[in-house]
Write a protein that holds these residues in place. Structure first.
Motif, PDB file in Angstrom:
ATOM      1  N   ALA A  33      12.436 -99.880  61.493  1.00  0.00           N
ATOM      2  CA  ALA A  33      12.939-101.147  62.033  1.00  0.00           C
ATOM      3  C   ALA A  33      11.819-102.169  62.188  1.00  0.00           C
ATOM      4  O   ALA A  33      10.693-101.835  62.569  1.00  0.00           O
ATOM      5  CB  ALA A  33      13.605-100.912  63.374  1.00  0.00           C
ATOM      6  N   GLY A  34      12.138-103.414  61.902  1.00  0.00           N
ATOM      7  CA  GLY A  34      11.186-104.487  62.144  1.00  0.00           C
ATOM      8  C   GLY A  34      11.163-104.865  63.613  1.00  0.00           C
ATOM      9  O   GLY A  34      12.097-104.565  64.358  1.00  0.00           O
ATOM     10  N   PRO A  35      10.110-105.531  64.088  1.00  0.00           N
ATOM     11  CA  PRO A  35      10.004-105.889  65.511  1.00  0.00           C
ATOM     12  C   PRO A  35      11.195-106.683  66.029  1.00  0.00           C
ATOM     13  O   PRO A  35      11.609-106.500  67.174  1.00  0.00           O
ATOM     14  CB  PRO A  35       8.721-106.726  65.562  1.00  0.00           C
ATOM     15  N   ALA A  36      11.788-107.558  65.188  1.00  0.00           N
ATOM     16  CA  ALA A  36      12.899-108.387  65.660  1.00  0.00           C
ATOM     17  C   ALA A  36      14.173-107.584  65.860  1.00  0.00           C
ATOM     18  O   ALA A  36      14.976-107.884  66.748  1.00  0.00           O
ATOM     19  CB  ALA A  36      13.152-109.528  64.669  1.00  0.00           C
ATOM     20  N   GLU A  37      14.380-106.549  65.029  1.00  0.00           N
ATOM     21  CA  GLU A  37      15.614-105.764  65.128  1.00  0.00           C
ATOM     22  C   GLU A  37      15.442-104.480  65.934  1.00  0.00           C
ATOM     23  O   GLU A  37      16.425-103.827  66.281  1.00  0.00           O
ATOM     24  CB  GLU A  37      16.137-105.432  63.734  1.00  0.00           C
ATOM     25  N   LEU A  38      14.194-104.121  66.253  1.00  0.00           N
ATOM     26  CA  LEU A  38      13.946-102.873  66.981  1.00  0.00           C
ATOM     27  C   LEU A  38      14.657-102.815  68.334  1.00  0.00           C
ATOM     28  O   LEU A  38      15.221-101.767  68.680  1.00  0.00           O
ATOM     29  CB  LEU A  38      12.439-102.667  67.154  1.00  0.00           C
ATOM     30  N   PRO A  39      14.668-103.911  69.118  1.00  0.00           N
ATOM     31  CA  PRO A  39      15.387-103.818  70.402  1.00  0.00           C
ATOM     32  C   PRO A  39      16.847-103.426  70.238  1.00  0.00           C
ATOM     33  O   PRO A  39      17.372-102.608  71.000  1.00  0.00           O
ATOM     34  CB  PRO A  39      15.242-105.227  70.986  1.00  0.00           C
ATOM     35  N   ALA A  40      17.530-103.997  69.239  1.00  0.00           N
ATOM     36  CA  ALA A  40      18.939-103.662  69.030  1.00  0.00           C
ATOM     37  C   ALA A  40      19.105-102.230  68.552  1.00  0.00           C
ATOM     38  O   ALA A  40      20.031-101.526  68.967  1.00  0.00           O
ATOM     39  CB  ALA A  40      19.570-104.634  68.034  1.00  0.00           C
ATOM     40  N   VAL A  41      18.214-101.773  67.681  1.00  0.00           N
ATOM     41  CA  VAL A  41      18.287-100.396  67.190  1.00  0.00           C
ATOM     42  C   VAL A  41      18.157 -99.416  68.347  1.00  0.00           C
ATOM     43  O   VAL A  41      18.934 -98.463  68.478  1.00  0.00           O
ATOM     44  CB  VAL A  41      17.191-100.142  66.132  1.00  0.00           C
ATOM     45  N   VAL A  42      17.178 -99.633  69.194  1.00  0.00           N
ATOM     46  CA  VAL A  42      16.967 -98.745  70.352  1.00  0.00           C
ATOM     47  C   VAL A  42      18.146 -98.822  71.311  1.00  0.00           C
ATOM     48  O   VAL A  42      18.637 -97.795  71.801  1.00  0.00           O
ATOM     49  CB  VAL A  42      15.646 -99.111  71.071  1.00  0.00           C
ATOM     50  N   ALA A  43      18.622-100.035  71.574  1.00  0.00           N
ATOM     51  CA  ALA A  43      19.747-100.193  72.497  1.00  0.00           C
ATOM     52  C   ALA A  43      20.996 -99.506  71.957  1.00  0.00           C
ATOM     53  O   ALA A  43      21.682 -98.771  72.680  1.00  0.00           O
ATOM     54  CB  ALA A  43      20.018-101.678  72.741  1.00  0.00           C
ATOM     55  N   PHE A  44      21.306 -99.730  70.688  1.00  0.00           N
ATOM     56  CA  PHE A  44      22.508 -99.132  70.102  1.00  0.00           C
ATOM     57  C   PHE A  44      22.467 -97.610  70.199  1.00  0.00           C
ATOM     58  O   PHE A  44      23.459 -96.972  70.545  1.00  0.00           O
ATOM     59  CB  PHE A  44      22.645 -99.538  68.623  1.00  0.00           C
ATOM     60  N   LEU A  45      21.321 -97.025  69.897  1.00  0.00           N
ATOM     61  CA  LEU A  45      21.243 -95.563  69.866  1.00  0.00           C
ATOM     62  C   LEU A  45      21.041 -94.943  71.240  1.00  0.00           C
ATOM     63  O   LEU A  45      21.033 -93.728  71.371  1.00  0.00           O
ATOM     64  CB  LEU A  45      20.143 -95.124  68.895  1.00  0.00           C
ATOM     65  N   THR A  46      20.889 -95.780  72.253  1.00  0.00           N
ATOM     66  CA  THR A  46      20.928 -95.259  73.623  1.00  0.00           C
ATOM     67  C   THR A  46      22.228 -95.656  74.304  1.00  0.00           C
ATOM     68  O   THR A  46      22.364 -95.548  75.517  1.00  0.00           O
ATOM     69  CB  THR A  46      19.712 -95.740  74.458  1.00  0.00           C
ATOM     70  N   THR A 168       4.283-102.225  68.367  1.00  0.00           N
ATOM     71  CA  THR A 168       3.449-103.352  67.916  1.00  0.00           C
ATOM     72  C   THR A 168       2.065-103.364  68.559  1.00  0.00           C
ATOM     73  O   THR A 168       1.117-103.887  67.967  1.00  0.00           O
ATOM     74  CB  THR A 168       4.134-104.694  68.214  1.00  0.00           C
ATOM     75  N   GLY A 169       1.944-102.801  69.748  1.00  0.00           N
ATOM     76  CA  GLY A 169       0.658-102.887  70.442  1.00  0.00           C
ATOM     77  C   GLY A 169       0.055-101.578  70.863  1.00  0.00           C
ATOM     78  O   GLY A 169      -1.072-101.542  71.388  1.00  0.00           O
ATOM     79  N   GLY A 170       0.783-100.475  70.678  1.00  0.00           N
ATOM     80  CA  GLY A 170       0.249 -99.154  70.985  1.00  0.00           C
ATOM     81  C   GLY A 170      -0.024 -98.934  72.459  1.00  0.00           C
ATOM     82  O   GLY A 170       0.554 -99.586  73.343  1.00  0.00           O
ATOM     83  N   ALA A 171      -0.925 -98.001  72.726  1.00  0.00           N
ATOM     84  CA  ALA A 171      -1.220 -97.598  74.102  1.00  0.00           C
ATOM     85  C   ALA A 171      -1.754 -98.761  74.935  1.00  0.00           C
ATOM     86  O   ALA A 171      -1.481 -98.855  76.138  1.00  0.00           O
ATOM     87  CB  ALA A 171      -2.226 -96.443  74.102  1.00  0.00           C
ATOM     88  N   GLU A 172      -2.513 -99.660  74.296  1.00  0.00           N
ATOM     89  CA  GLU A 172      -3.066-100.805  75.045  1.00  0.00           C
ATOM     90  C   GLU A 172      -1.958-101.703  75.573  1.00  0.00           C
ATOM     91  O   GLU A 172      -2.007-102.160  76.728  1.00  0.00           O
ATOM     92  CB  GLU A 172      -4.010-101.595  74.142  1.00  0.00           C
TER      93      GLU A 172
END
Length: 503
Positions: A33-46, A168-172
């Motif tokens: 998933a790209g950064p713009a669509e990742l929130p929806a992907v995570v939300a849908f699958l939860t 996008t930003g990892g552990a930091e």
């Protein structure tokens, strides 16, 4: 990313019981998933849209009548935008416009995609119970520690936001999440202990506190601005004016406190839980006067500019004593007579005691055994899956409840028993009125529900049984109360039911 990719992943998750396989499937999708669509992907699958509840019911969706598309072409971004449009539609003619938007969305979806969207919008898609698996998947995809994701999620309260930061930003980026006054944190929860002796033996140093039969609250104050939240992070500030004024009077400039609140009788004993919860939805002056809420704080997460989330409980407890005064929950650090404290809590009308490690940091969810609850009466919070029509004097009422435990790996609730015991006439009437609003189907004897309602069940343990899918059956199960302060993701797991097996 196409919606079909999400639908295929959902089917793969449903087809396996392996937590490792589920994590791998989700991690692969998160990476794609790209950064713009990742929130929806995570939300849908939860189990929910990014907009949360969009105000669309089962009946509305069932009556759309949209013929499915022959080929898959919908993207995740298009679905998210359409649901955002539905959620944002209001005013005159809004019902018609919402239905038109949904019809167009469903008409662009294949039959399989339509089934997915229907379950997503009616709360039947695992209802958020995949959060724990998704956290591990995000950690795997971003190659960061799982604890870093959990901590960021606790602070943000939003898994899609946490996922974007991790990828996008990892552990930091995850370490950059900070407590923000006015933004609620996901609460730390307790695990059950078999006995007070067992709980005390697990910790070198501990505090023992009353476990009250109240409603969880989290309060935030900055200057004169106060916010009060429930355990599900719902804001109730406008309904609990007496708590707001009390917190404004505490000796500090800024604070975040965790605690319980409950209404008391004239002799200082706790009123029934339902009466306390009724205040969260009412501002009627006469009810406020009759049911004044009393807070009992047991943790301090921020005080006068200093965040304490990562400090051990002994430090947070010292800060709590500075600010909470008479509103501290009763308890003692390393009490000389812990059994006497338990007895005093029970005599005062409370549930039991909590045993907490003084070395523990604040962490959301049932992580480990840093907090242990000791109650003489064994109870479980289970999901109501269905109800059967009653017989005899219960004819015409929805009575016998089908009960499910949460699948810790994110599958649908697992049925573990039935009960009609403990249902008062008032509860029977409430069930009969409320359950049809959650109905997904019915037969001659049973109304099947969306898995949303949580009910607290008293029981004498469990026994091995092939009668129900969980391989267990509840012994002498009895309804104590419904838990409107919890949702299905807060219910006890099948593992918790197994832990009550009688030898």
């Amino acid at each position: 990313m196409f919606l079909a990719d999400v639908v295929d992943a959902s089917a793969a998750l449903a087809a396996t019981r392996s937590r490792k396989a589920k994590i791998a499937t989700l991690a692969e999708l998160v990476n794609q998933a790209g950064p713009a669509e990742l929130p929806a992907v995570v939300a849908f699958l939860t189990g929910q849209p990014t907009q949360g509840r969009i105000g669309t019911g089962w009946r509305t969706l069932a009556e759309l009548g949209a013929a499915p598309a022959e080929e898959s072409a919908l993207t995740v971004a298009e679905v998210d935008a359409a649901l955002g449009e539905v959620a944002g539609t209001s005013g005159s003619g809004s019902a018609k416009r919402r239905a038109e938007t949904l019809h167009a969305l469903f008409a662009a979806a294949t039959e399989e995609e339509q089934r997915f969207l229907f379950r997503l919008l009616t709360g039947e898609l695992r209802h958020g119970a995949l959060e724990g698996v998704m956290i591990d998947a995000i950690a795997a995809a971003a190659e960061v520690p799982g604890e870093a994701v959990r901590r960021a999620f606790m602070i943000s309260g939003q898994l899609p936001v946490t996922a974007v930061a991790a990828v996008t930003g990892g552990a930091e980026a995850l370490a950059g999440f900070r407590l923000a006054l006015g933004r609620p944190l996901r609460p730390m929860l307790a695990s059950p202990a078999e006995s007070l002796e067992e709980a005390l033996a697990e910790h070198d140093s501990a505090i023992v506190e009353y476990k009250m039969d109240g409603a969880r609250i989290q309060v935030h104050r900055q200057g004169d601005e106060v916010h009060v939240y429930t355990r599900t992070l719902r804001e109730i500030t406008k309904n609990v004016g007496e708590l707001v004024e009390l917190v404004r009077g505490l000796p500090c400039d800024s604070v975040v406190l965790d605690g319980e609140t409950l209404a008391l009788t004239d002799d200082g004993r706790p009123r029934p839980f339902q009466e306390t919860m009724s205040r969260f939805g009412s501002t009627r002056e006469e009810q406020v006067r009759e049911l004044l809420l009393r807070p009992y704080f047991f943790d301090c997460l921020h005080l006068d500019g200093v965040d304490l989330l990562d400090a051990p409980l002994r430090e947070r407890n010292a800060a709590l004593h500075k600010v909470a005064g008479e509103h501290l929950i009763p308890g003692e650090s390393v009490p000389a007579d812990p059994a006497g404290l338990l007895e005093a809590a029970l005599e005062a009308g409370h549930e039991g005691v909590m045993v907490k490690s003084l070395d523990s940091v604040y962490a959301a969810g049932r992580r480990g055994r840093a907090w242990l609850k000791v109650k003489p009466v064994h109870t479980l919070d289970l999901v109501v899956l269905a109800a059967e029509w009653g017989h005899g004097r219960r004819t015409g009422y929805l009575s016998n409840l089908h009960l499910g435990a949460r699948d810790p790996d994110g599958g649908p609730p697992i049925m573990v028993g039935k009960t009609f015991k403990g249902l008062t006439d008032e509860l029977l009437a409430w069930q009969t009125k409320t359950f049809p609003e959650l109905e997904v189907r019915r037969d001659d004897w049973t109304v099947y529900l969306r898995p949303e309602l949580v009910v607290e069940i008293e029981l004498d343990g469990a026994q091995v049984s092939s009668r129900y899918p969980g391989g267990l059956a509840l012994r002498f199960a009895r309804v104590l109360r419904y838990r409107p302060d919890k949702d299905a993701a807060d219910a006890d797991t099948i593992d918790a039911v197994r832990a009550t097996l009688k030898g």
